[in-house]
Design an enzyme around this catalytic site. Structure first.
Site, PDB file in Angstrom:
ATOM      1  N   MET A   1      -1.777   0.647  -3.635  1.00 34.35           N
ATOM      2  CA  MET A   1      -1.562   0.419  -2.210  1.00 34.35           C
ATOM      3  C   MET A   1      -0.362   1.229  -1.747  1.00 34.35           C
ATOM      4  O   MET A   1       0.705   1.200  -2.358  1.00 34.35           O
ATOM      5  CB  MET A   1      -1.347  -1.079  -1.956  1.00 34.35           C
ATOM      6  CG  MET A   1      -1.028  -1.447  -0.524  1.00 34.35           C
ATOM      7  SD  MET A   1      -2.386  -1.037   0.618  1.00 34.35           S
ATOM      8  CE  MET A   1      -1.450  -0.649   2.092  1.00 34.35           C
ATOM      9  N   GLU A   2      -0.558   1.938  -0.630  1.00 32.08           N
ATOM     10  CA  GLU A   2       0.360   2.984  -0.195  1.00 32.08           C
ATOM     11  C   GLU A   2       1.604   2.525   0.542  1.00 32.08           C
ATOM     12  O   GLU A   2       2.248   3.352   1.191  1.00 32.08           O
ATOM     13  CB  GLU A   2      -0.404   3.942   0.715  1.00 32.08           C
ATOM     14  CG  GLU A   2      -0.817   3.353   2.094  1.00 32.08           C
ATOM     15  CD  GLU A   2      -2.246   2.849   2.145  1.00 32.08           C
ATOM     16  OE1 GLU A   2      -2.804   2.547   1.070  1.00 32.08           O
ATOM     17  OE2 GLU A   2      -2.797   2.743   3.244  1.00 32.08           O
ATOM     18  N   ASN A   3       1.980   1.259   0.489  1.00 29.19           N
ATOM     19  CA  ASN A   3       3.130   0.756   1.235  1.00 29.19           C
ATOM     20  C   ASN A   3       4.226   1.808   1.361  1.00 29.19           C
ATOM     21  O   ASN A   3       4.624   2.422   0.378  1.00 29.19           O
ATOM     22  CB  ASN A   3       3.730  -0.463   0.532  1.00 29.19           C
ATOM     23  CG  ASN A   3       2.675  -1.384   0.015  1.00 29.19           C
ATOM     24  OD1 ASN A   3       1.902  -1.924   0.787  1.00 29.19           O
ATOM     25  ND2 ASN A   3       2.601  -1.538  -1.296  1.00 29.19           N
TER      26      ASN A   3
ATOM     27  N   GLY B   1      -6.791  -0.724  -6.506  1.00 30.25           N
ATOM     28  CA  GLY B   1      -6.293   0.181  -7.531  1.00 30.25           C
ATOM     29  C   GLY B   1      -4.835   0.513  -7.280  1.00 30.25           C
ATOM     30  O   GLY B   1      -4.026   0.600  -8.186  1.00 30.25           O
TER      31      GLY B   1
ATOM     32  N   GLU C   1      -2.254   8.010  -2.688  1.00 32.70           N
ATOM     33  CA  GLU C   1      -1.252   7.144  -2.047  1.00 32.70           C
ATOM     34  C   GLU C   1      -0.142   7.967  -1.398  1.00 32.70           C
ATOM     35  O   GLU C   1       0.380   7.593  -0.345  1.00 32.70           O
ATOM     36  CB  GLU C   1      -0.658   6.156  -3.064  1.00 32.70           C
ATOM     37  CG  GLU C   1      -1.677   5.286  -3.800  1.00 32.70           C
ATOM     38  CD  GLU C   1      -2.678   4.592  -2.912  1.00 32.70           C
ATOM     39  OE1 GLU C   1      -2.360   4.328  -1.728  1.00 32.70           O
ATOM     40  OE2 GLU C   1      -3.806   4.338  -3.381  1.00 32.70           O
TER      41      GLU C   1
HETATM   42 ZN   LIG Z   1      -6.218   4.629   0.495  1.00 34.01          ZN
END
Ligand SMILES: [Zn+2]
Ligand SMILES: *[C@@H]1O[C@H](CO)[C@@H](O)[C@H](O)[C@H]1NC(C)=O
Ligand SMILES: *[C@@H]1O[C@H](CO)[C@@H](O)[C@H](O)[C@H]1NC(C)=O
Ligand SMILES: *[C@@H]1O[C@H](CO)[C@@H](O)[C@H](O)[C@H]1NC(C)=O
Ligand SMILES: *[C@@H]1O[C@H](CO)[C@@H](O)[C@H](O)[C@H]1NC(C)=O
Length: 954
Positions: A347-349, A345, A382
């Site tokens: 991605m926390e990059n 859903g 995120e």
């Molecule tokens: Zn997560």
């Protein structure tokens, strides 16, 4: 990462099988999201070294990097060759080339270096001794047959690496930007004005695909500094985690074509899995609140202001976290980008968060309240990861819940800050707690925290991104926060984050800091003792409160109670209230059986107030009757969350045979007098199982009659809004309006089906005017298509193809599965094989939607079996969860015949061809056996109950 579970499930908030959003969760655990489809071969040892010297540097004993050499910093160049515009198709190539120079420290005398590399063609390798300033002679070895370790081994030929020596390893490589959504990949979209295809390059590293982008030490504890330079086509923008350096981009000419060289500032010390790169022709909208915060998307979407909502809420949430965690977000920039194709859903990059379009872009007048809640929740999730995960990282994947549990839990606080009227702090009970309780009652569940040695291969790791990790993780943190007090909890995590920033942790570190906060507040709770029982043991207890004798005790709650006599015990924080009592709630920590004289009472007692504890509660018969009586007379005297709990616990206790199925059904009788969302949602969710089991049998008629009777008052409560295609003010009332319509239409309430068809036809007759409120679209589209035929279907299909708004497409894609026409369903199934019709990332969920439709059940199962080889080839190593496909498509199975089919399927395909789906198949077999048994035992009673209750007047 964030899954699409809530989203997918909420999309389904309306269906002909009375399915609403959480009906799907726990079932669709993490569709097309968390799980990497990776071959589950047993871990293979890395090759034996060929050295004859006796240097203590044998190969690592497992799949893990040996740690003899660790990375300190990387300098990485990447050059993706794609053009964004298809008009350059003659030259269009999806190649990328690059090189990486990593500075290493050698920790012990060594002959070899192991790092990760996957699907890259290595063009050059050079190892330099930085202390001596000489290049060393090396050979390298990639064991292709060893598909799990992905090791690139560098052997030093005539020398030995010195302890404490500094080295640098240069690799040049090339790879392909596939459309497989992992590593460095390509995505595409259609430019609205020109109708032309556009390409972009994006990345998804978590958990183990940074190694597909450049050779690296791809483990979360191998933190290092990264200095990235992207060489990209003119006219495109490159983004990575950190900002561009002050000097900015340069233009250079390579082979007569001009390119931009964009250097980025060196990152802080970070893990490889949160690296990110995008190259696109996207534009951005700055946050109105803080410089350096931008939301990126397709230029069309930015122009149309689809990025507004995200740009508005991001900074308030970020600043709330800064305050709550006591640490500033350490970068001066944050990019959030909506990608047309993304596995999870979101991605926390670090510094460059990637989202699916549906998780970031809110389209006023098109997106629903559910979409809005999803967007806010994902953004908050995120952003929380910027601290929990990015700044402080688990040492190894076995404790990934320290990332995901926290991000999930904190997201509710973050959303509450920006949307206080939504009451999401209550909704966590429906969305996370209830879901986790369901999955964790199965024998196939697993502890939150696995043993490090059990999590080795990429598929072991991918398997952890599930409901337990996310939802149970959040649920036990919530329990702990109430137990030790929210302030202590806050103080504890502040000092935890502060001590471990830029490094790695194990969960003991968290307990230690929380304990310190508890001690500082002169409280007596023992954090680790209590929490160990929740994180290291599988499952949870059912607490029994007996008001005849005041006894309270616990036992392991399993749906299949006969499975084994578990002796597991938990330390259970209990909060109870008593009918008519003005005293404070009675709280205590339950371990062994106790007798509470206060509970010996002829008035009702209710345990687990506001469901802050992660357990179920059973009572003696008399107390159950008093509670049900209370619901029927004055329901509001029981908290809303607890009304939902009573229903949910009763249904689950009935499935596990603690109480009669009729008692569970009895808890739904009062619902004709309740208009609140949480109790209704609990009932709808639990009745879903009855529908799946009985919608092909004679029970269905009386059951529909009963449900119709119960829902009519609710339908009428919202009818004034509904018929005008309007929605009530309150967030949860908006959700319950959807329940009212879904349940009423699914059970043949004519006012409802007529309303749906008439609204849909008004749209069909004049498709320039959309008369249906965004909230109501899913259920109305679905019910109109179910009631209609080819014309309705074709109209929706055409709208689906023409819409560029992801959330609208998702609603239509779901609604198309609602038709009762077998041939339409069959053709729709075929469409999932064609990525031009149904995007790859959506194929599996589309098949699942069709299987959910009773008319599509058998078709979908036949289709999955017939196309199994296609799916396992297409999605091999991809993010599509084949296990979910098996799991979902077989949900309704409850006959001997279906059981035989499952067993035959298992026999026909060995472990190898089933891959990660083999566990799902075993679970499906187990579940089908249980269903057969359940139906046999309960059908008669349930039929009689529905017959009786559907007749009595109200
Ligand atoms: Zn997560
Ligand atoms: C193809 O790309 C080149 C280099 O970016 C550009 O100069 C040229 O105009 C493009 N061709 C077309 C037909 O758009
Ligand atoms: C791109 O295609 C054009 C025309 O086909 C050709 O002249 C040019 O050399 C190509 N450029 C590259 C970099 O291959
Ligand atoms: C790595 O690639 C970049 C860009 O192509 C190039 O400028 C640089 O010289 C390369 N580094 C080395 C050490 O070859
Ligand atoms: C419960 O577990 C036992 C022992 O593993 C198994 O034989 C039985 O089939 C299971 N029952 C159900 C209903 O799944």
């Amino acid at each position: 990462m964030a899954g699409s579970k809530v989203y997918i499930s909420k999309t389904l908030a309306a269906t002909t099988v009375l399915m609403t959003f959480s009906a799907i969760i726990g079932i669709i655990t993490m569709i097309a999201v968390y799980q990497l489809e990776v071959m589950s071969l047993p871990p293979t040892k890395p090759p034996e070294p060929t050295t004859t010297e006796t240097i203590p540097t044998g190969p690592p004993p497992s799949m893990r990097l040996p740690g003899n050499v660790i990375p300190e910093s990387y300098k990485v160049f990447l050059q993706p060759y794609l053009y964004t515009e298809i008009s350059n198709v003659t030259n269009q190539t999806f190649l990328f080339t690059g090189n990486s120079t990593v500075q290493l420290r050698c920790m012990e005398k060594s002959k070899n270096i192991f790092l990760h590399s996957k699907d890259l063609v290595l063009k050059a390798i050079r190892l330099t001794d930085l202390d001596e300033n000489v290049n060393l002679e090396v050979t390298h070895h990639v064991n292709e047959s060893d598909s799990d370790s992905n090791f690139l081994e560098i052997r030093v030929e005539n020398e030995v690496l010195r302890e404490n020596g500094s080295y640098s390893l240069f690799t040049a490589f090339e790879g392909i930007l596939h459309d497989d959504l992992e590593g460095f990949y390509r995505s595409e979209y259609e430019d609205q004005a020109s109708g032309e295809k556009r390409f972009l390059a994006a990345s998804q590293m978590e958990p183990t695909d940074a190694r597909k982008v450049f050779p690296c030490f791809d483990e979360p504890a191998m933190k290092a500094y990264f200095e990235i330079t992207i060489i990209h086509r003119e006219g495109t923008t490159a983004l990575t985690n950190w900002p561009m350096t002050a000097s900015g981009s340069n233009t250079i000419i390579i082979d007569g074509e001009s390119w931009l060289v964009t250097p980025f500032a060196t990152t802080s010390k970070m893990s490889t899995y949160i690296l990110a790169i995008t190259v696109s022709d996207f534009t951005s909208q700055p946050s109105p609140h803080r410089e350096g915060i931008k939301v990126w998307a397709r230029p069309d979407a930015v122009d149309a202001k689809h990025t507004d909502y995200a740009a508005t809420i991001t900074v308030p949430i970020l600043e709330y976290y800064e305050e709550e965690f006591g640490i500033k977000y350490p970068l001066n920039k944050l990019d959030e980008i909506a990608l047309p194709d993304l596995g999870p859903g979101a991605m926390e990059n670090w510094g460059l968060i990637t989202y699916r379009e549906s998780a970031l872009l809110f389209v006023e007048g098109v997106s629903s309240e559910t979409n809005k809640e999803w967007i806010a929740t994902i953004i908050a999730h995120e952003l929380a990861h910027q601290w929990f995960g990015n700044l402080v990282t688990m040492n190894w994947w076995n404790e990934i819940w320290l990332n995901e549990g926290f991000a999930t839990y904190m997201a509710y606080k973050g959303v509450d800050k920006v949307e206080p009227s939504w009451n999401v702090k209550d909704l966590i009970v429906i969305n996370e707690v209830q879901e986790a309780l369901e999955v964790d009652a199965l024998t196939t569940s697993h502890p939150l925290c696995s043993a490090e040695e059990d999590i080795q291969t990429p598929s072991d790791i991918a398997g952890l991104f599930d409901v337990i990790t996310y939802s149970k993780g959040a649920a036990v943190l919530r329990m702990l926060s109430y137990y030790i007090g929210e302030n202590q909890f806050k103080m504890g995590i502040r000092s935890y984050l502060n001590e471990f920033k830029y490094s790695n942790v194990v969960q003991k570190d968290l307990w230690r800091h929380l304990q310190q906060a508890v001690d500082d507040a002169h409280r007596l709770e023992n954090v680790e003792d209590v929490m160990k029982s929740w994180t290291q043991q599988v499952g949870y207890p059912v607490v029994t409160v007996n008001t005849n004798d005041g006894k309270v005790y616990q036992e392991h709650f399993l749906l299949n109670k006969t499975e084994h006599m578990s002796t597991l015990q938990w330390q259970v924080p209990i909060i109870t209230v008593k009918d008519g009592s003005t005293d404070k709630p009675i709280t205590f920590l339950l371990t062994d059986e106790v007798t509470k004289s206060e509970f010996k009472s002829d008035r009702w007692v209710l345990a687990n107030v506001n469901r802050t504890g992660f357990y179920r509660v059973n009572y003696n018969k008399e107390n159950w009757q008093r509670l049900i009586q209370q619901l029927e007379t004055r329901p509001n005297e029981i908290f809303t969350i607890n009304r939902g709990q009573l229903i949910d616990d009763a249904f689950n206790l009935a499935r596990a045979k603690y109480v009669n199925v009729t008692l569970a059904l009895d808890t739904t009788k009062y619902l004709k007098n309740d208009t609140e969302y949480i109790p209704w949602q609990s009932a709808v969710h639990n009745l879903d199982y009855f529908i799946l089991m009985f919608d092909r049998s004679e029970v269905y008629g009386p059951m529909q009659a009963y449900l119709r009777k119960q829902v009519i008052p609710l339908y009428e409560y919202f009818e004034n809004y509904t018929i005008h295609s309007e929605v009530p003010e309150s967030h949860t009332a908006q959700f319950n309006q959807i329940n009212a319509i879904s349940v009423a239409c699914a059970n043949g309430f004519k006012n409802c089906t007529d309303m749906a068809s008439s609204l849909f036809n008004r749209w069909r007759e004049n498709d320039t005017y959309q008369p249906i409120h965004p909230n109501l679209k899913t259920t109305i589209y679905c019910n109109a298509i179910a009631a209609g035929g080819e014309d309705e279907w074709e109209f929706a299909w055409e709208r689906f193809q023409n819409s560029t708004v992801a959330t609208e497409r998702d609603k239509l894609r779901y609604a198309l599965s609602c038709t009762k026409q077998i041939w339409l369903l069959n053709r729709y199934l075929q469409y999932t094989l064609d990525p031009n019709k149904i995007r790859k990332m959506d194929a599996v969920s589309t098949i699942i939607y069709i299987a959910r439709n009773v008319a599509g059940q058998a078709l979908a199962w036949d289709f999955v079996r017939a196309q199994w080889n296609y799916f396992s080839q297409q999605y091999d190593g991809g993010i599509i969860a084949l296990g979910e496909l098996i799991d979902e498509v077989t949900l309704r199975f409850s006959t001997e015949y279906e059981l035989q089919q499952l067993k035959q399927f298992q026999a026909e395909h060995g472990e190898d061809s089933l891959g990660s789906a083999s566990r799902a198949l075993e679970q499906a077999i187990e579940r089908t056996e249980a269903n057969i048994k359940w139906v046999k035992e309960n059908k008669r009673t349930v039929l009689e109950w529905f017959r009786r209750e559907s007749k009595t007047a109200y």
